[in-house]
Design a protein around this motif. Structure first.
Motif, short mmCIF file in Angstrom:
data_model
loop_
_atom_site.label_atom_id
_atom_site.label_comp_id
_atom_site.label_asym_id
_atom_site.label_seq_id
_atom_site.Cartn_x
_atom_site.Cartn_y
_atom_site.Cartn_z
N UNK A 130 0.83 -1.20 0.00
CA UNK A 130 0.00 0.00 0.00
C UNK A 130 0.87 1.25 0.00
N UNK A 131 0.62 2.15 -0.96
CA UNK A 131 1.32 3.41 -1.02
C UNK A 131 2.72 3.36 -1.59
N UNK A 132 3.26 2.19 -1.85
CA UNK A 132 4.62 2.07 -2.39
C UNK A 132 4.56 2.15 -3.91
N UNK A 133 5.06 3.24 -4.47
CA UNK A 133 4.95 3.45 -5.91
C UNK A 133 6.30 3.50 -6.61
N UNK A 134 7.39 3.65 -5.85
CA UNK A 134 8.70 3.90 -6.43
C UNK A 134 9.69 2.80 -6.05
N UNK A 135 10.83 2.75 -6.73
CA UNK A 135 11.77 1.63 -6.52
C UNK A 135 12.51 1.69 -5.19
N UNK A 136 13.06 0.54 -4.84
CA UNK A 136 13.99 0.41 -3.72
C UNK A 136 15.34 -0.02 -4.27
N UNK A 137 16.37 0.78 -4.02
CA UNK A 137 17.73 0.44 -4.46
C UNK A 137 18.52 -0.01 -3.25
N UNK A 138 19.03 -1.23 -3.30
CA UNK A 138 19.82 -1.75 -2.18
C UNK A 138 21.24 -1.18 -2.23
N UNK A 139 22.09 -1.60 -1.29
CA UNK A 139 23.43 -1.04 -1.17
C UNK A 139 24.28 -1.29 -2.41
N UNK A 140 25.13 -0.31 -2.75
CA UNK A 140 26.15 -0.42 -3.79
C UNK A 140 25.58 -0.58 -5.20
N UNK A 141 24.37 -0.14 -5.42
CA UNK A 141 23.76 -0.18 -6.76
C UNK A 141 24.33 0.96 -7.60
N UNK A 142 24.46 0.72 -8.91
CA UNK A 142 24.90 1.73 -9.86
C UNK A 142 23.83 1.85 -10.96
N UNK A 143 23.37 3.08 -11.20
CA UNK A 143 22.37 3.32 -12.24
C UNK A 143 23.01 4.19 -13.31
N UNK A 144 23.08 3.67 -14.56
CA UNK A 144 23.73 4.39 -15.65
C UNK A 144 22.91 5.54 -16.20
N UNK A 145 23.53 6.33 -17.04
CA UNK A 145 22.93 7.55 -17.57
C UNK A 145 21.63 7.26 -18.32
N UNK A 146 20.61 8.05 -18.04
CA UNK A 146 19.37 7.96 -18.78
C UNK A 146 18.49 6.77 -18.44
N UNK A 147 18.86 5.98 -17.46
CA UNK A 147 18.06 4.80 -17.12
C UNK A 147 16.75 5.20 -16.43
N UNK A 148 15.74 4.39 -16.63
CA UNK A 148 14.43 4.61 -16.02
C UNK A 148 14.09 3.37 -15.18
N UNK A 149 14.00 3.56 -13.89
CA UNK A 149 13.65 2.46 -12.97
C UNK A 149 12.27 2.79 -12.44
N UNK A 150 11.29 1.99 -12.81
CA UNK A 150 9.90 2.39 -12.65
C UNK A 150 9.15 1.38 -11.78
N UNK A 151 8.40 1.91 -10.82
CA UNK A 151 7.48 1.08 -10.05
C UNK A 151 8.04 0.61 -8.73
N UNK A 152 7.21 -0.07 -7.94
CA UNK A 152 7.62 -0.55 -6.61
C UNK A 152 8.44 -1.82 -6.68
N UNK A 153 9.57 -1.75 -7.34
CA UNK A 153 10.44 -2.91 -7.53
C UNK A 153 11.68 -2.76 -6.65
#
Length: 237
Positions: free
Chosen positions: A114-137
């Motif tokens: 309930x209410x969780x709409x955005x991602x969870x990034x765990x420790x030491x994650x790297x997100x490259x340029x222009x990436x789209x991480x969508x939803x409660x994942x």
């Protein structure tokens, strides 16, 4: 507090070869955005929502980075450059690195949270340029998301995601256990599991070319004293 700031600036220098000193890092928009978010988040938790939004608005105007005051962010978070959007229910662990033009966006919850709409990034994650991480994942620890990838499903620990829609390259553990890989998708390391097969095929092709050249050399080295008839018969055949 001063020691924590020094540790944070050093963690950025370890991930970015550009700055010559900590003073340069202090001018990074990502550092300012995170500092102002700490204040906005404190106001948000105190239910001073308008003031939290005001700080967020000033931060976005100054840095071109939009972090919702409700987002939860861990230690040593580094946004390299700017133009990044992080949603309200996003959760970010420790030592996470995000490059420019990344969106941690939201969708309607479909997993019962309930209410969780955005991602969870765990420790030491790297997100490259222009990436789209969508939803409660959930993006697992030490996972990497390549440039311009679109991720809408959970990412396993240590995986590298590329493409649209993103798929895992199944990087071996000995590859992703390294402390830090800039931009999330290295160019000098194998990312695809079929790379070994391609190298084997290239070796076989080189061997076949060498054999073909050898056969051509034998055909051109006919004996000069060979009977004309045998040479003629060989030509007729």
């Amino acid at each position: 507090m001063f020691e924590r700031l020094i540790s944070y600036l050093d963690s950025i220098k370890a991930r970015d070869p550009a700055p010559r000193s900590r003073w340069e890092v202090l001018l990074y928009p990502g550092v300012w955005a995170l500092g102002m978010h700490r204040l906005a988040h404190w106001l948000f938790e105190a239910e001073l929502f308008f003031l939290a939004r005001l700080v967020n608005h000033i931060s976005r105007w100054m840095t071109a980075i939009d972090i919702h005051p409700g987002a939860i962010i861990g230690k040593n978070f580094f946004i390299d450059h700017g133009f990044t959007v992080i949603g309200e229910t996003a959760e970010i662990g420790d030592n996470v690195t995000i490059y420019q033009c990344v969106t941690l966006g939201g969708t309607n919850p479909t997993n019962g949270k309930a209410g969780k709409r955005h991602p969870t990034l765990c420790d030491n994650v790297i997100i490259g340029s222009g990436a789209q991480v969508i939803g409660p994942i959930t993006v697992g620890e030490r996972a990497r998301v390549g440039a311009n990838a679109v991720v809408t499903d959970d990412v396993p620990e240590g995986a590298t995601m590329i493409g649209l829609k993103a798929r895992s390259t199944l990087v071996p553990a000995e590859t992703w256990l390294r402390e830090f890989i800039p931009y999330g998708t290295p160019c000098d390391e194998p990312c695809e599991p079929d790379l070994g097969r391609i190298e084997a095929m290239e070796r076989e092709l080189a061997e076949m070319k060498a054999q073909l050249e050898g056969m051509k050399g034998k055909q051109t080295q006919l004996p000069l004293d060979a009977p004309a008839a045998s040479r003629k018969s060989g030509t007729d055949s």
